[in-house]
Design a protein around this motif. Structure first.
Motif, PDB file in Angstrom:
ATOM      1  N   GLU C  73       0.881  -1.155  -0.035  1.00  0.00           N
ATOM      2  CA  GLU C  73       0.041  -0.132  -0.052  1.00  0.00           C
ATOM      3  C   GLU C  73       0.812   1.208   0.023  1.00  0.00           C
ATOM      4  N   ILE C  74       1.962   1.167   0.727  1.00  0.00           N
ATOM      5  CA  ILE C  74       2.681   2.328   0.956  1.00  0.00           C
ATOM      6  C   ILE C  74       4.112   1.944  -0.229  1.00  0.00           C
ATOM      7  N   MET C  75       4.186   2.637  -1.098  1.00  0.00           N
ATOM      8  CA  MET C  75       4.997   2.659  -2.096  1.00  0.00           C
ATOM      9  C   MET C  75       6.566   2.074  -1.832  1.00  0.00           C
ATOM     10  N   ARG C  76       7.229   1.316  -2.336  1.00  0.00           N
ATOM     11  CA  ARG C  76       8.415   1.071  -1.687  1.00  0.00           C
ATOM     12  C   ARG C  76       9.216   1.128  -3.304  1.00  0.00           C
ATOM     13  N   SER C  77      10.175   1.980  -3.152  1.00  0.00           N
ATOM     14  CA  SER C  77      11.272   2.137  -4.345  1.00  0.00           C
ATOM     15  C   SER C  77      10.556   2.148  -5.606  1.00  0.00           C
ATOM     16  N   PRO C  78       9.574   3.253  -6.002  1.00  0.00           N
ATOM     17  CA  PRO C  78       9.101   3.176  -7.354  1.00  0.00           C
ATOM     18  C   PRO C  78       9.812   3.472  -8.504  1.00  0.00           C
ATOM     19  N   GLY C 195      21.594   4.015   2.219  1.00  0.00           N
ATOM     20  CA  GLY C 195      20.926   2.829   2.052  1.00  0.00           C
ATOM     21  C   GLY C 195      19.823   2.828   0.939  1.00  0.00           C
ATOM     22  N   SER C 196      19.679   3.675   0.012  1.00  0.00           N
ATOM     23  CA  SER C 196      18.599   3.635  -0.670  1.00  0.00           C
ATOM     24  C   SER C 196      18.931   4.328  -2.176  1.00  0.00           C
ATOM     25  N   LEU C 197      18.405   3.979  -3.037  1.00  0.00           N
ATOM     26  CA  LEU C 197      18.714   4.530  -4.455  1.00  0.00           C
ATOM     27  C   LEU C 197      17.485   5.298  -5.059  1.00  0.00           C
ATOM     28  N   SER C 198      16.459   5.174  -4.278  1.00  0.00           N
ATOM     29  CA  SER C 198      15.291   5.920  -4.657  1.00  0.00           C
ATOM     30  C   SER C 198      14.875   7.328  -3.845  1.00  0.00           C
ATOM     31  N   ILE C 199      14.507   8.308  -4.740  1.00  0.00           N
ATOM     32  CA  ILE C 199      14.281   9.436  -4.040  1.00  0.00           C
ATOM     33  C   ILE C 199      12.879   9.429  -2.998  1.00  0.00           C
ATOM     34  N   TYR C 200      11.884   8.753  -3.849  1.00  0.00           N
ATOM     35  CA  TYR C 200      10.766   8.783  -3.008  1.00  0.00           C
ATOM     36  C   TYR C 200      10.533   7.471  -2.474  1.00  0.00           C
ATOM     37  N   GLY C 201       9.440   7.392  -1.757  1.00  0.00           N
ATOM     38  CA  GLY C 201       8.930   5.837  -1.119  1.00  0.00           C
ATOM     39  C   GLY C 201       9.645   5.576   0.158  1.00  0.00           C
ATOM     40  N   VAL C 202       9.073   4.537   0.547  1.00  0.00           N
ATOM     41  CA  VAL C 202       9.485   3.807   2.022  1.00  0.00           C
ATOM     42  C   VAL C 202      10.960   3.796   1.749  1.00  0.00           C
ATOM     43  N   ASN C 203      11.753   3.971   2.882  1.00  0.00           N
ATOM     44  CA  ASN C 203      13.266   3.718   2.852  1.00  0.00           C
ATOM     45  C   ASN C 203      14.005   4.645   1.875  1.00  0.00           C
ATOM     46  N   SER C 204      13.394   5.895   1.356  1.00  0.00           N
ATOM     47  CA  SER C 204      14.055   6.294   0.163  1.00  0.00           C
ATOM     48  C   SER C 204      14.909   7.373   0.945  1.00  0.00           C
ATOM     49  N   ILE C 205      15.645   7.951   0.032  1.00  0.00           N
ATOM     50  CA  ILE C 205      16.590   9.066   0.500  1.00  0.00           C
ATOM     51  C   ILE C 205      15.938  10.006   1.419  1.00  0.00           C
ATOM     52  N   ARG C 206      14.506  10.463   0.952  1.00  0.00           N
ATOM     53  CA  ARG C 206      13.725  11.655   1.549  1.00  0.00           C
ATOM     54  C   ARG C 206      13.763  10.964   3.276  1.00  0.00           C
ATOM     55  N   SER C 210      14.692  12.205   6.924  1.00  0.00           N
ATOM     56  CA  SER C 210      13.707  12.803   7.721  1.00  0.00           C
ATOM     57  C   SER C 210      13.667  12.209   9.275  1.00  0.00           C
ATOM     58  N   ILE C 211      14.474  10.883   9.134  1.00  0.00           N
ATOM     59  CA  ILE C 211      14.685  10.458  10.285  1.00  0.00           C
ATOM     60  C   ILE C 211      15.885  10.146  10.871  1.00  0.00           C
ATOM     61  N   THR C 212      16.828  10.332  10.188  1.00  0.00           N
ATOM     62  CA  THR C 212      18.274  10.464  10.621  1.00  0.00           C
ATOM     63  C   THR C 212      19.047  11.466  10.414  1.00  0.00           C
ATOM     64  N   ILE C 213      19.870  11.692  11.576  1.00  0.00           N
ATOM     65  CA  ILE C 213      20.877  12.748  11.677  1.00  0.00           C
ATOM     66  C   ILE C 213      22.239  11.972  11.361  1.00  0.00           C
ATOM     67  N   ILE C 214      22.834  12.531  10.270  1.00  0.00           N
ATOM     68  CA  ILE C 214      24.210  12.093   9.989  1.00  0.00           C
ATOM     69  C   ILE C 214      25.119  12.749  10.708  1.00  0.00           C
ATOM     70  N   THR C 215      25.965  11.925  11.212  1.00  0.00           N
ATOM     71  CA  THR C 215      27.191  12.562  11.980  1.00  0.00           C
ATOM     72  C   THR C 215      28.465  12.608  11.228  1.00  0.00           C
ATOM     73  N   GLU C 216      28.522  11.611  10.215  1.00  0.00           N
ATOM     74  CA  GLU C 216      29.737  11.222   9.373  1.00  0.00           C
ATOM     75  C   GLU C 216      29.270  11.427   7.937  1.00  0.00           C
ATOM     76  N   PRO C 217      28.996  12.723   7.680  1.00  0.00           N
ATOM     77  CA  PRO C 217      28.453  12.831   6.244  1.00  0.00           C
ATOM     78  C   PRO C 217      29.437  12.654   5.127  1.00  0.00           C
ATOM     79  N   GLY C 218      30.710  12.272   5.246  1.00  0.00           N
ATOM     80  CA  GLY C 218      31.642  12.328   4.385  1.00  0.00           C
ATOM     81  C   GLY C 218      31.376  11.525   3.004  1.00  0.00           C
ATOM     82  N   ILE C 219      30.791  10.414   3.115  1.00  0.00           N
ATOM     83  CA  ILE C 219      30.617   9.461   2.024  1.00  0.00           C
ATOM     84  C   ILE C 219      29.590  10.187   1.361  1.00  0.00           C
TER      85      ILE C 219
END
Lengths: 526, 624, 492
Positions: C73-78, C195-206, C210-219
């Protein structure tokens, strides 16, 4: 009735009509183009007639939102300052078109460009949305560029490019400033951006922002005017431009700069205007003296008049930045007058150029013997340009000098020497071209001005005398608009517009009473 | 009576317009008569209004016409007072006589109607000048007479010298005008108006002596331009290139006296600034002397008269400078008659001699031209200051007033006497060389008396030349009373007693007689005396003032202009602009060097740029 | 959402079908190119039509995500997204493709037997370009990029026996591959960081942001940088632009228009999709860098264009500058997308028109187009002269020509974002731009040399040029309709 929009669109309609003329009917181009330039004049006169004198506010206003998300609107209106610029424009275009009878090479294109140019110039003077204003300010470059580069003389490629690039550099700063101003206005209004001039009046700046924006606007207008040391494009452009191009360039295009100073620099950035008034006035005065001095030794008559424009425009800048009622009103009157006199001079030069194909002063001599009517009108225009009392130039220059002396006495005294230099360059040129024996055999047997040519010049002559003898109608419309600019400066800054001593109330003059009676009579007649 | 006074300006103006537009169709001589008519009617209109002052029934009036420049509160208005009435009489009166004279003199000129158009324009301009009720309108007239003068001096424009002379006159006048304009600025800032009435009434309370000095000195710069005072006197001799009636009307009787008139008009201001007055007096005296020294050597009859005019203007300026405004104006009046007469007489002679102006080729003309001879004789005596001719009275009044001021002014009085001597000398020289002695002209010239249109003015002017001085004698100061109301608020110079006046007058008369007695035998000979001494040569060249100006002002000025035109604009300013352009292109070319076409290079740039981008990203984004 | 719908991928499907059909007909009908000419034309127009339908669907609210990896129901990696951005890209690419095809028809006609391949490659390339805009998946974006790039490598070297053409193709291929590789590496690093290749959807980059604060953003930052490099290369932003002039010049004039226009459209759409759509929370990081690249592009593009003597190279460098102005719009973030669209779509028409005129004047297969050869163009053909002048005015950013509105709006959003210095650089480089555009115009109207060969463009070329000139003027004078449209052409 959206009369201002109609005014702007009319020349464009004319351009389309001329453009759609069948290719082989070349004989139709001139009369139809001329006919098409009349309706805008009629519309402008309509506005002049119904303009409410003594009313400082914007009149005939129109307001249509064009792009809401970018705060752009089609906002047009006239006040006492733009009114006369509009009328001058609408008048000079039919005259220049009428004077372009000799254009036979690609005449249709020429006329189309002229009419498009008219639309652009009218847009500049009427727009109160800065985005639209800038669009018109800039678009004027293209037809003018093409007019110079397609119908100019030998060095036209260089001159036309120089014209565009010099002006465009100014426009670059202008655009950047307008963008910044639009963003600031938007912030103030709580929208994203807004380019409405009227909304900008309430914006408050930090002093550095105001200064930066003022400078941005000022560079653009200084180059357009052109103010020393940005003036070197003008002689080249004038020399190479066809007659009508020169008339329009000197008559109305340069006024876009002085108009911009009045409308935007003084109104929007009062504090910066007060702070920078003296440096700008100094540049104006340098222009007066320098332009005139250089004009004296020019070997080319068109260059000479071009440099004289630099000198005259210096007066206008001086008057503007004197920040007195008299200075500002005088500037507007001189703007009108310069359009008429310099327009007439360029037309005259064009008329003789058609006969002799030379503009070199050295190629002439004794022309007055061959073409007496021509010589007479030329001398008249020269004196009008030199500020002879009774003619329009004097009213402007004199009012400016009186007004400017109040705040900038030393500069004004130096500026006064412009009247000497003007006499030198004009009369010396007249002497070399028109007097003495006819030395160049090519000049013998030249035909004097014909009816058509005199008819083209007649409106200018009438107006030069008319404004010179009775400028009151002009002042009645200009002064209120000028005064609110100064009121605003006084309200926003510490600056106080200097007042002249008023001793008249100390003295009991019975003729004052008499004057009131006559004023009253006038009122009844009107 | 005063309601119609605007016509005094309007009618000549109308005449000018008619002749300008339709002159060719109207043709000769009607256009001339028309022009004469307009001026004569103007005169007629002004006469009753003037007489009312004489009878005492008139009063000073300001007649409002219309609002001219509202921004600075300038109205077109007429100030009708005895002074303007007097000037109106002189200008329209002598003006109509000279118009009449010109109808004959200009006969056959191909631009005959044009000449009369210009003459009418001049009358109109001069009337604007004298009738103005404020400084701004006065300045209009001031400039317009300059214009008319320009047009008339260079009337025969095909002669390069005439064209150059007209230009020179206008430009030199404009230098003076600059002073006038600056004075106007100060007047406006101090009073808020240009109106004479207000300015003069409030001046003592409204401005300081310093301001008054500044205003008056600047006004004097203007006056010096128009009235050909040192150092701006150089245009007037050249102005003789114009037709002789022009010289008579404009460059002797009327326009050149405008400066004197203006100073007299501003008497209240000058009264406040004694220093300025002294400077004016000194300049006037110096001018009188220098011009007289030049006049004695000139051989061109008109040049003699031109320098004599400058010299006499110097007297007038001296007069107004020492505060003797009535005397100055009085001399202006008498001079207008006798100098106009002298010029017209000279014109009559030149006419008769087939345009010969060199006095060395004249002589013995008294038999051929009796009327001219007699009338010019009267003028000669008048200008020389011989009792009871008009010049005697007016000149003596000035000298007496100067003397009465005492102190250093006694020196000026002395110089004035010297000038009187010189005047008598050179006028006698002129008169004798022209009319007496043996004819020196060549055979094919047939001198003859001029036609009636030319001689009638001579006679009329001759009558006034003899008699007009009598209106103001120490016995009967009618003229002074007439002008009294115009110089209200001006301190009267303490009148000398009749006795001391008589002594001074006698001294002056003796000096004049000496001058005549010195010149008469010298030139009334068969062989003209050689005048080739060093002094004579320098004098003949007007002491090289023109050349000095050429070297010190004109040439350097031209050089500066040329520098600006040939170096500053193209090299400095355009050079900078081109430099910027070249800089940008140069930058482009340098960048272009990186465009090698080699893939290796491109890939390297790509890699390096990519690496930099990564580093920047990591550095910039490190914080989040 | 209707997952079974064909509409979201209609553009790609139609293009592929068209390409196959052209190749097929090419084999069967041999040299009968008249047969597949209409096929290609209809394909482009049909694609654009599909774009219109997509647009309608989006505005009716039925846009969304499609072809998810799992039917939840919720889109996953469209794999496909249908939104204003992709729909508008479809319309523009379809129309620009059509006009470019018209413009290159003279070239196609001269190719003989190989003409069907040329047309098929064109269709394929455009399919790839649109694929870059229609997917939220970084890998699919890469695939689209490569599809288009490879087609263009071939097109650049399509003239056989022309050394210049070959060199151009090889250069483009080598450098393009390098850039593609960098882009792909960036995708990989991004995947590693988020951990994602998609911009939208569940577990997407967005989601991730929205849920993570990156502490080591180098990569992550290195990944972003590399993706930027790849796309900067494609849109030829300085200093990643060096290939462009060489390739533009070496490639046949008839083909360059589409290359220049298409890549810009798709490249900027992809930039908008990835960075404004996906990495919006990292705005503070990438916006300053985009601003700097924008400034460098403006400066380098205009100064280099100023010293060119060849019109194709001039247009290439001016393209660098235009990328700079477009990047200035991107500085404004989501607000910059409408100006960006307005700018890039009108620019696309102008550049296609310009290269069509080049191919008319200098020949469709030409590799050189010295500016001198345009001297006196107005005399040889007033029509061509005026059209080129109009396009030059349009590109220079004169008011009442389309370039003005886009450029000024780009400046406005940059100004809003606080980048006034960028606006000043932009306005100043615009002036320098006048210098070289007007040099061309001056040449057009100058008396010219002895070359007075009549220029008689084919009907299709004329049509292409007229369309682009009309668009230049029309959208300059009446920009509101297009402005209204692009206001909606936003990514989710």
């Amino acid at each position: 009735m959206p009369v201002l929009s109609i005014l702007i669109v009319l020349p464009l309609v004319g351009a389309i009509v001329v453009g759609l003329l069948p290719r082989h009917r070349t004989e139709l181009v001139y009369p139809i183009a001329l006919a098409m330039s009349i309706p805008p004049l009629a519309a402008a006169l309509h506005i002049l007639w119904y303009f409410n004198a003594g009313d400082a506010s914007f009149q005939f206003g129109e307001h249509i939102v064009l792009v809401e998300s970018f705060g752009i609107s089609w906002t047009l209106a006239v006040d006492g300052i733009s009114l006369f610029m509009v009328v001058l424009t609408a008048l000079l275009f039919p005259i220049s078109i009428a004077a372009s009878h000799s254009i036979t090479d690609r005449a249709k294109t020429y006329m189309v460009l002229m009419l498009i140019l008219e639309t652009g110039v009218l847009g500049v003077f009427l727009s109160l949305d800065l985005f639209v204003f800038f669009a018109f300010f800039e678009i004027v470059l293209i037809p003018m560029y093409l007019l110079i580069s397609m119908w100019g003389s030998e060095n036209r490629a260089y001159a036309s490019l120089k014209f565009v690039l010099f002006t465009a550099v100014g426009s670059a700063f202008l655009l950047a400033s307008i963008v910044a101003l639009g963003v600031l206005t938007g912030e103030q209004l709580g929208t994203l951006v807004n380019f409405d001039f009227r909304n900008m009046l309430s914006v408050e700046f930090s002093s550095t922002t105001e200064l930066a924006l003022f400078v941005g606007f000022a560079i653009a207008f200084a180059i357009k005017i052109p103010l020393f040391p940005f003036h070197t494009w003008l002689p080249d452009a004038h020399t190479e431009a066809p007659t009508a191009g020169s008339v329009i360039l000197a008559g109305v295009l340069l006024k876009m700069g002085t108009y911009g100073f009045l409308r935007f620099n003084l109104t929007l950035f009062p504090q910066a205007a007060v702070d920078l008034a003296i440096p700008l006035a100094i540049l104006g005065v340098i222009g007066i003296v320098y332009g005139a001095a250089v004009a004296i030794v020019q070997p080319d008559i068109k260059r000479l008049i071009a440099y004289s424009s630099v000198s005259h425009m210096g007066f206008i800048v001086l008057g503007t930045f004197a920040l007195t009622t008299q200075g500002l009103s005088g500037s507007v009157v001189l703007m009108i007058s310069h359009g008429l006199t310099t327009g007439a001079l360029f037309l005259l030069i064009g008329m003789v150029y058609e006969r002799t194909h030379t503009r070199k002063i050295a190629d002439y001599g004794g022309l007055a013997k061959v073409m007496p009517v021509y010589a007479g009108i030329f001398l008249f225009s020269a004196f009008a340009s030199a500020g002879l009392p009774g003619l329009s130039g004097f009213i402007g220059e004199f009012t400016i000098l009186i007004g400017a002396y109040l705040s900038l006495p030393v500069l004004t005294i130096i500026a006064g020497s412009g009247v000497i230099l003007a006499a030198i360059y004009l009369l010396w040129a007249y002497e070399r071209v028109f007097t003495g024996p006819v030395t160049n055999s090519k000049l013998e047997g030249l035909k004097d001005l014909g009816f058509r040519e005199v008819a083209i010049l007649a409106p200018l002559i009438v107006l030069i005398i008319g404004i010179g003898v009775y400028p009151k109608p002009v002042f009645d419309r200009v002064e209120p608009s000028v005064e609110i600019i100064l009121d605003r400066i006084e309200a926003e800054t510490e600056f106080e517009v200097p007042e002249f001593a008023r001793v008249s109330d100390l003295v009991d003059i019975d003729y004052e009473a008499e004057r009131e009676v006559s004023d009253h009579d006038d009122g009844e007649e009107g | 009576m005063t309601d119609l006074l605007w016509l005094v300006v309007a009618l000549p103006l109308l005449g000018a317009v008619i002749n300008l537009l339709f002159g060719k169709r109207i043709g000769e001589p009607i256009s001339g008569w028309l022009a004469f008519g307009f001026v004569a009617i103007s005169w007629a209109i002004a006469v009753p209004a003037t007489l009312s002052f004489v009878t005492g029934s008139g009063h000073t009036e300001t007649i409002y016409l219309f609002s001219w420049i509202p921004a600075i509160g300038v109205d077109a208005a007429i100030l009708w007072d005895p002074l303007s009435a007097l000037m109106t009489m002189i200008v329209t009166g002598i003006g109509s006589l000279i118009h009449l004279y010109s109808i004959g003199y200009m006969r056959g000129d191909e631009r005959y109607p044009r000449f009369f158009a210009f003459m009418n324009l001049f009358i109109a301009s001069m009337m604007i000048l004298v009738l103005a009720a404020n400084y701004a309108v006065m300045f209009v007239g001031w400039e317009l007479v300059g214009l008319s003068s320009y047009l008339l001096i260079s009337f025969w424009f095909t002669k390069p010298s005439a064209a150059a002379a007209g230009k020179k006159a206008f430009i030199v006048n404009r230098i003076g005008d600059w002073g006038f304009i600056v004075a106007l600025m100060i007047i406006f800032i101090s009073f808020g108006t240009f109106d004479f009435h207000t300015v003069f009434a409030s001046a003592p309370t409204a401005i300081t002596v310093g301001t008054a000095t500044a205003i008056t000195l600047l006004l004097f710069v203007g006056a010096a331009g128009k009235s050909a005072q040192l150092p701006l006197h150089i245009w007037l001799p050249d102005a003789m290139e114009g037709p002789t009636p022009v010289s008579a009307l404009i460059h002797a009787a009327t326009m050149v006296t405008a400066g004197v008139f203006m100073i007299a008009r501003s008497a209240v201001l000058f009264e406040m600034a004694p220093v300025a007055g002294a400077i004016v007096a000194v300049v006037g005296t110096a001018t009188a002397l220098l011009a007289a020294l030049i006049a004695i050597s000139q051989t061109d009859i008109k040049k003699v008269l031109a320098y004599s005019t400058i010299s006499q203007l110097g007297y007038m300026v001296l007069g107004v400078g020492v505060g003797a405004y009535t005397a100055g104006i009085f001399h202006l009046t008498t001079h207008a008659f006798f100098k106009a007469l002298l010029f017209l007489g000279a014109g009559s002679v030149i006419h008769a001699m087939a345009d010969e102006q060199d006095m060395r080729k004249m002589g013995g003309l008294r038999k051929n031209m009796p009327i001219t001879f007699i009338t010019m004789g009267a003028a000669w005596l008048a200008i020389s200051g011989i009792f009871p001719f008009s010049g005697f009275w007016s000149k003596d009044e000035i000298l007496a007033a100067t003397f009465a001021k005492g102190g250093g002014f006694i020196l000026l009085w002395g110089v004035g006497l010297l000038v009187a001597l010189l005047t008598a000398f050179y006028m006698t020289r002129l008169f004798v060389m022209t009319f007496l002695g043996k004819p020196r002209w060549s055979g094919d010239v047939q001198p003859h008396e001029s036609p009636a249109t030319m001689t009638i003015p001579l006679v009329v002017l001759g009558f006034f030349t003899v008699s007009v001085g009598l209106i103001n004698t120490p016995v009967r100061l009618a003229f002074e009373h007439f002008l009294e109301s115009s110089f209200e608020g001006v301190a009267h110079i303490e009148a000398l007693t009749f006795g001391s006046f008589s002594i001074l007058a006698t001294v002056a008369l003796v000096v004049a007689v000496v001058g005549i007695a010195w010149a008469w035998p010298k030139y009334n000979t068969d062989e003209l005396p050689a005048e080739d001494g060093k002094f004579w040569q320098r004098s003949l060249l007007a002491f090289g003032v023109d050349e000095i100006y050429g070297r010190t002002i004109v040439a350097p000025g031209k050089k500066a202009s040329e520098w600006a035109a040939d170096s500053m604009d193209p090299k400095v300013i355009d050079g900078a602009a081109h430099g910027i352009g070249r800089g940008i292109s140069g930058f482009g070319s340098v960048l272009g060097k990186m465009q090698t076409g080699q893939v290796r290079g491109y890939a390297g740039v790509l890699a390096v740029a990519g690496a930099i981008l990564i580093i920047v990203f990591v550095v910039v984004g490190g914080g989040f | 959402m209707q997952n079974a719908s064909f509409l979201p991928v209609a553009f790609e499907v139609i293009q592929l079908a068209g390409a196959l059909l052209v190749l097929l007909v090419g084999v069967i009908a041999g040299k009968q190119r008249r047969v597949w000419a209409p096929i290609a034309g209809v394909t482009f127009l049909a694609s654009a039509g599909a774009g219109v339908l997509q647009w309608r669907a989006v505005s009716e609210g039925s846009g969304g995500f499609f072809f998810s990896t799992q039917e939840l129901e919720i889109m996953r990696s469209p794999m496909v997204v249908m939104d204003g951005l992709s729909a508008f890209a479809a319309i523009v690419l379809g129309l620009v493709g059509f006009v470019a095809l018209l413009g290159s028809w003279d070239l196609v006609a001269s190719l003989g037997k190989r003409s069907s391949e040329f047309v098929a490659l064109t269709l394929l390339a455009v399919a790839g370009l649109h694929m870059m805009t229609v997917t939220p998946n970084l890998v699919v974006i890469f695939i689209g990029l490569e599809t288009a790039s490879i087609s263009f490598y071939v097109l650049a070297g399509f003239i056989r026996g022309s050394r210049k053409s070959d060199e151009s193709a090889l250069k483009y291929f080598l450098l393009g591959s390098l850039a593609s590789a960098m882009f792909l590496y960036g995708v990989a690093l991004t995947f590693a960081a988020t951990g994602s290749l998609s911009i939208y959807g569940v577990n997407s980059i967005r989601d991730f942001f929205s849920i993570t604060i990156i502490t080591e953003p180098g990569i992550l930052l290195a990944g972003l940088a590399l993706m930027f490099v790849g796309l900067f290369f494609k849109i030829s932003a300085a200093p990643f632009h060096q290939w462009a002039p060489d390739v533009y010049q070496g490639a046949p004039s008839g083909a360059v228009g589409l290359m220049a226009a298409g890549v810009k459209i798709a490249g900027f759409a992809a930039l908008a999709r990835i960075f404004i759509g996906g990495f919006v929370s990292q705005t503070d990081v990438w916006v300053p860098i985009v601003a700097v690249v924008a400034a460098i592009s403006m400066i380098v593009g205009t100064t280099m264009a100023l010293v060119q003597t060849d019109l194709k190279r001039l247009l290439a460098y001016s393209g660098v500058a235009h990328s700079g102005y477009l990047l200035a719009a991107m500085v404004g973030g989501i607000r910059g997308i409408p100006p960006m669209w307005f700018y890039v779509s009108t620019y696309a028409f102008m550049i296609v028109g310009a290269f069509t005129i080049v191919s008319v004047v200098c020949g469709p297969a030409s590799t050189a187009a010295p500016i001198d050869s345009f001297k006196g163009l107005a005399k040889r053909s007033p029509e061509m002269g005026w059209l080129l002048a109009i396009i030059m005015f349009g590109m220079s950013g004169m008011p009442f020509f389309a370039g003005f509105v886009g450029k000024v709006f780009a400046f406005v959003v940059a100004g809003e974002a606080g980048y006034m210095w960028l606006v000043v650089i932009g306005t100043l480089t615009t002036v320098v731009g006048f210098a070289f555009y007007l040099r061309v115009v001056s040449g057009i109207f100058s008396s010219g040399d002895d070359d007075d060969r009549e220029i008689d463009p084919s009907l299709s070329a004329r049509f292409a040029i007229v369309i682009s000139a009309v668009a230049t003027v029309l959208f300059g004078i009446v920009p509101w309709p297009l402005l209204d449209v692009v206001r909606e052409a936003l990514p989710f």
